[in-house]
Design a protein around this motif. Structure first.
Motif, PDB file in Angstrom:
ATOM      1  N   ALA A  46       0.828  -1.206   0.000  1.00  0.00           N
ATOM      2  CA  ALA A  46       0.000   0.000   0.000  1.00  0.00           C
ATOM      3  C   ALA A  46       0.860   1.253   0.000  1.00  0.00           C
ATOM      4  CB  ALA A  46      -0.917  -0.005   1.221  1.00  0.00           C
ATOM      5  N   THR A  87      -3.359  -2.769 -10.420  1.00  0.00           N
ATOM      6  CA  THR A  87      -2.803  -1.679  -9.618  1.00  0.00           C
ATOM      7  C   THR A  87      -3.074  -2.010  -8.156  1.00  0.00           C
ATOM      8  OG1 THR A  87      -4.803  -0.348  -9.524  1.00  0.00           O
ATOM      9  CG2 THR A  87      -3.372  -0.022 -11.440  1.00  0.00           C
ATOM     10  N   LEU A  95      -4.304  -0.313  -5.766  1.00  0.00           N
ATOM     11  CA  LEU A  95      -5.616   0.101  -5.269  1.00  0.00           C
ATOM     12  C   LEU A  95      -6.719  -0.826  -5.762  1.00  0.00           C
ATOM     13  CD1 LEU A  95      -7.018   2.251  -3.617  1.00  0.00           C
ATOM     14  CD2 LEU A  95      -7.339   3.586  -5.705  1.00  0.00           C
ATOM     15  N   GLU A  96      -6.644  -1.133  -7.064  1.00  0.00           N
ATOM     16  CA  GLU A  96      -7.616  -2.030  -7.699  1.00  0.00           C
ATOM     17  C   GLU A  96      -7.672  -3.375  -6.974  1.00  0.00           C
ATOM     18  OE1 GLU A  96      -7.158  -1.463 -12.144  1.00  0.00           O
ATOM     19  OE2 GLU A  96      -6.727  -3.605 -11.851  1.00  0.00           O
ATOM     20  N   TYR A 103      -6.663  -4.092  -3.961  1.00  0.00           N
ATOM     21  CA  TYR A 103      -7.120  -3.978  -2.589  1.00  0.00           C
ATOM     22  C   TYR A 103      -8.629  -3.756  -2.530  1.00  0.00           C
ATOM     23  CZ  TYR A 103      -7.433  -2.672   2.287  1.00  0.00           C
ATOM     24  OH  TYR A 103      -7.760  -2.642   3.611  1.00  0.00           O
ATOM     25  N   ARG A 104      -9.149  -2.913  -3.432  1.00  0.00           N
ATOM     26  CA  ARG A 104     -10.585  -2.603  -3.410  1.00  0.00           C
ATOM     27  C   ARG A 104     -11.437  -3.741  -3.974  1.00  0.00           C
ATOM     28  NH1 ARG A 104     -10.408   0.315  -0.003  1.00  0.00           N
ATOM     29  NH2 ARG A 104      -9.977   2.539   0.018  1.00  0.00           N
ATOM     30  N   ASP A 139      -4.455  -0.425   3.389  1.00  0.00           N
ATOM     31  CA  ASP A 139      -5.258   0.277   2.403  1.00  0.00           C
ATOM     32  C   ASP A 139      -4.407   1.323   1.678  1.00  0.00           C
ATOM     33  OD1 ASP A 139      -6.994   1.864   0.986  1.00  0.00           O
ATOM     34  OD2 ASP A 139      -8.609   1.673   2.475  1.00  0.00           O
ATOM     35  N   PRO A 140      -4.224   1.168   0.335  1.00  0.00           N
ATOM     36  CA  PRO A 140      -3.379   2.111  -0.406  1.00  0.00           C
ATOM     37  C   PRO A 140      -3.867   3.557  -0.277  1.00  0.00           C
ATOM     38  CG  PRO A 140      -3.891   0.206  -1.758  1.00  0.00           C
ATOM     39  CD  PRO A 140      -4.729   0.081  -0.527  1.00  0.00           C
ATOM     40  N   GLU A 141      -5.170   3.756  -0.182  1.00  0.00           N
ATOM     41  CA  GLU A 141      -5.671   5.131  -0.098  1.00  0.00           C
ATOM     42  C   GLU A 141      -5.329   5.759   1.246  1.00  0.00           C
ATOM     43  OE1 GLU A 141      -9.784   4.837  -1.249  1.00  0.00           O
ATOM     44  OE2 GLU A 141      -9.315   5.769  -3.178  1.00  0.00           O
ATOM     45  N   ALA A 181      -1.772   6.634   1.035  1.00  0.00           N
ATOM     46  CA  ALA A 181      -1.569   7.785   0.151  1.00  0.00           C
ATOM     47  C   ALA A 181      -1.908   9.078   0.904  1.00  0.00           C
ATOM     48  CB  ALA A 181      -2.433   7.656  -1.101  1.00  0.00           C
TER      49      ALA A 181
END
Lengths: 540, 304
Positions: A220, A239, A241-242, A244-245, A524-526, A529
């Protein structure tokens, strides 16, 4: 097809072992371009490192064998080149750093020489290499480069050693850096420093970074794209995020669900009745070095008290003095009102069964020549009054059942179990003595995330059913957040802060605790970020 | 470092004193040498005179006191057999043994390290199998048998080298070769084992990832790390040789300290026995110190 900087196509690798052929990876394909970060995510045995080893020509054949595939570097197949050509590329065009920098650096040569060697073997004159080394050490943040080059690896801290490895890898400005679990052996705050160093250097040089890891948090924090591996195959890529989500594969979904740090936080247990442990002014000196200073805390019945801190903070010394595996040099500790440190050897023997310990590495803490039955029942051979011998079998079966193993596992030996199963045996062994307190010293840190979650569930369940109290020594903050009731934060042998999990995680008072929490990575990448943006803002 | 050497010197001094006491009294237990040196029909007076000259009539504690006092001034008494100072006799023999041991161990060390390292670099390969096979034979073959067979074959049958003595370089070939075999096999095995684990370590992986070639990986990166257990065995073997390669020295008529010791024991030449034990003990003490120091030279993590 566009040309990638590095492309692995349909790679399959086998190993010939005494147990027959093992397919390490099958039909693996991925690619890496300039300026991007690709993460290969997987647990131990998933084959996540194998393709990188194939890129670096580190697979010994035999016992290894590359049965199919291509590895294209700038369009040329590395697997078709002879070993001289491969050596030209290694270190110069593609460089690699490893998990444990202490063993990855040669212990008997000065670090300056080791870094220079990368350059001299690829043709840089010695004097030039020497000057370049000093500059590199400055760039990776090693203080006083001129003295540092004269030192040996053991004279540096873990984080500094990994910085040295980075300096060595980047000496010739390679196009690709492969980092195999580069921060796994490091403390969280040091991990954050190394990851940000890699990020800065990557931006500076525009190299492609391949990161091999088991840690969703590291993915992440750093990765643009991620390849998820399980059982030697790629199960998913996309990616960060993709993935992970919207994880598509059941394995990835399970992996993400197992990541700790999302559950409800404990506000502590009610303080009713007498405390199990009451520690006052506990200290331990080794010569002039104070490993533990003035520790004060209580452990209540049925409570899980976590002790967190980085390596060298005194967590394990604390546990060892409580068990009297080490003699304390100051302070008192009362167990149910009785002074642990003033006990006669006989009283101590009796009390030992009530305070048990589960160690970090079950491979080392279980005698490899004893079966599960012998390992568990040995406790009753030592403490003879617990159970008559004719009931040992039945009780071992019961205990194995309690920790989620089958009774017919009793006659197997440790090597016939997986890591998680071995830790279950260690727990069953501790339970055999019907203890009141179990001290878990990093008891789950060596396990894969999913197994870790299972063992934690087991510990929580036993706590509820048997009313056990835990002293849970850990460095993994999300895990502590989910499992513990109260937390003690240690630094340099001192308790800097203690409180309920909610207090510590939601409202840390001390700067050290805040730094520790900030350095801990979220899967969580977000979230990562956002944290990165906040950090950049703060430093700008 | 200096404190370490001083401590070791004191400890070794104490063991040397213990050794003197032990050997002095043990050797006296073997009986009176008088009857060995005088003719069977020697008169009582001449026997008495012999005893008087060599101080054998004093109470044993007095004899020991005199002996200890003399040893402190490096006087080990005279050899009864050779009628010369015992220390002189021993040092002469010891210089032969020291040369023999040094030459042999130097050859053994160089050969065992090169062959062991190469065997470890390809475990299970042809070279490894041959090296392992011959080193096992070497390590287990009895040296007295090899010595005799070698004399019969190379000296008697082929006539290439002399059977015994020390006159020329040719005289040294057989004793060195026979002494070479066993430690070579042993040390090769240790080098091989130690190198295998060293070559599979993470720092060798790092070196390969840097692009270091196979030869420097073996002889620069792995070998120095693999040397510690090897040094221990080298020391052990060298100590055995300094004590005198009794069998080999006897078979080849080599005037070394091992042969001297055996002869002196048989003849109850106490002064020489004690002096040889002291000299070899000193040599072994110095060698062990050198080995400990070489650990520190090889591995920067070891500091005294």
């Amino acid at each position: 097809m566009t040309d990638h900087l590095l492309e692995v196509r349909n790679l399959s690798v086998e190993f010939h072992t005494a147990g027959g052929r093992v397919k390490a990876v099958q039909d693996v394909s991925w690619h890496l371009d300039r300026g991007e970060v690709l993460a290969i995510l997987g647990e131990s045995g998933s084959g996540k490192s194998v393709s990188a080893s194939a890129v670096m020509d580190l697979i010994d054949c035999p016992p290894g064998k590359i049965t199919a595939g291509q590895i294209l570097f700038e369009g040329r197949d590395l697997l078709q080149m002879d070993s001289n050509e491969r050596r030209e590329i290694n270190g110069k065009r593609i460089a690699m750093i490893f998990q444990d920098p202490l063993s990855a650096l040669n212990p008997v040569y000065r670090v300056g020489w080791q870094i220079e060697e990368t350059m001299t073997i690829h043709g840089t004159p010695r004097a030039e290499a020497r000057a370049e080394t000093l500059e590199l050490l400055g760039r990776v943040g090693i203080p006083d480069p001129a003295t540092a080059v004269q030192k040996y690896p053991h004279q540096f801290s873990g984080g500094q050693r990994q910085r040295l490895m980075v300096a060595m890898a980047l000496a010739l400005r390679p196009d690709i850096l492969i980092a195999d679990e580069p921060t796994t052996a490091l403390d969280v705050t040091v991990q954050a420093q190394i990851l940000s160093l890699l990020e800065v250097l990557q931006k500076e040089t525009g190299m492609g970074l391949l990161l091999i890891t088991h840690d969703l948090g590291v993915v992440a924090e750093t990765a643009d794209r991620v390849v998820v591996m399980n059982g030697g195959r790629i199960v998913e890529q996309g990616t960060a995020l993709e993935v992970y989500r919207n994880p598509k594969h059941a394995y990835t979904r399970d992996l993400i669900a197992s990541a700790p740090g999302k559950g409800a936080m404990s506000g502590g247990v009610a303080k009713e009745g007498a405390e199990f442990l009451k520690v006052r002014g506990l200290g331990k000196k080794y010569g002039a070095f104070e490993a533990l200073k003035d520790a004060n805390f209580e452990l209540m019945p049925g409570e899980c008290l976590a002790i967190v801190g980085e390596s060298g903070s005194g967590k394990s010394t604390l546990a060892k003095t409580l068990l009297r595996l080490e003699e304390p040099t100051a302070g008192t500790a009362f167990y149910k009102g009785r002074d642990l440190f003033a006990m006669s050897p006989k009283e101590l023997f009796a009390i030992r069964r009530e305070i048990q310990m589960v160690f970090q590495d079950p491979t080392q803490s279980l005698n490899p020549r004893m079966s599960a039955y012998e390992l568990i029942s040995e406790a009753w051979a030592i403490h003879r009054d617990i159970l008559p011998k004719d009931r040992w079998r039945a009780r071992v079966a019961e205990l194995l059942d309690q920790v989620g193993l089958a009774p017919e596992h009793a006659d197997r030996f440790p090597h016939q179990f997986s890591g998680g199963q071995r830790q279950r045996i260690a727990i069953a062994r501790a339970l055999a003595l019907e203890p009141e307190i179990i001290i878990c010293d990093e008891a789950v840190s060596a396990l894969d995330v999913q197994v870790q979650a299972q063992v934690i569930d087991l510990l929580a369940d036993l706590q509820k059913r048997l009313g056990l109290a835990y002293l849970f020594i850990a460095h993994d903050l999300p895990l502590v957040r989910d499992f513990a009731d109260r937390v003690i934060v240690m630094q340099g042998g001192r308790i800097v802060e203690q409180g309920t999990v909610r207090e510590i995680f939601d409202n840390p008072q001390e700067t050290y605790t805040r730094n520790l929490l900030a350095a801990s990575l979220d899967p969580d990448p977000e979230v990562q970020a956002a944290r990165r943006a906040a950090r950049d803002l703060a430093s700008a | 470092m200096k404190t370490f050497i001083r401590k070791r010197a004191v400890a070794s001094g104490l063991s040397l004193i213990g050794l003197i006491v032990l050997v002095f009294f043990l050797s006296r237990l073997t009986g009176d040498p008088t009857s060995l040196y005088l003719p069977v029909d020697a008169s009582l007076e001449s026997r008495e005179q012999f005893r008087e000259i060599h101080g054998l009539n004093d109470p044993i504690l007095v004899q020991f006191f005199h002996y200890a006092r003399d040893v402190l001034s490096l006087d080990f008494g005279d050899s009864i057999r050779k009628a010369r100072p015992a220390l002189q006799v021993v040092l002469e023999a010891f210089s032969w043994t020291l040369t023999l041991a040094a030459v042999t161990m130097l050859l053994v060390t160089v050969a065992a390290i090169i062959f062991g390292a190469l065997a470890a670099s390809r475990v299970g390969g042809v070279f490894d199998r041959i090296a392992t096979f011959f080193s096992l034979i070497g390590a287990s073959a009895p040296d007295f048998w090899i010595a005799i067979v070698a004399i019969v074959f190379f000296s008697v049958y082929l006539g290439w080298v002399p059977t015994s003595g020390t006159g020329t370089v040719w005289h040294w070939i057989l004793p060195v070769a026979v002494l070479f075999i066993r430690p070579f096999g042993l040390i090769l095995q240790v080098v091989r084992g130690s190198m295998i684990s060293s070559l599979s370590s993470a720092y060798v992986k790092t070196a390969r990832a840097k692009g270091v070639g196979p030869r420097p990986i073996i002889f620069v990166h792995a070998l120095r790390n693999a040397m510690l257990p090897v040094i221990t065995v080298i020391g052990d073997q060298a100590a055995g040789m300094l004590n005198g390669a009794v069998v080999v020295e006897t078979i080849f008529g080599f005037p070394g300290v091992g042969k001297l010791m055996i002869d002196s024991i048989l003849q109850r030449d106490f002064a020489v026995v004690l002096a040889s034990i002291m000299v070899t003990a000193m040599a072994i003490f110095i060698m062990n110190l050198l080995i400990d120091l070489s650990y520190a030279v090889l591995d920067p993590r070891i500091r005294y």
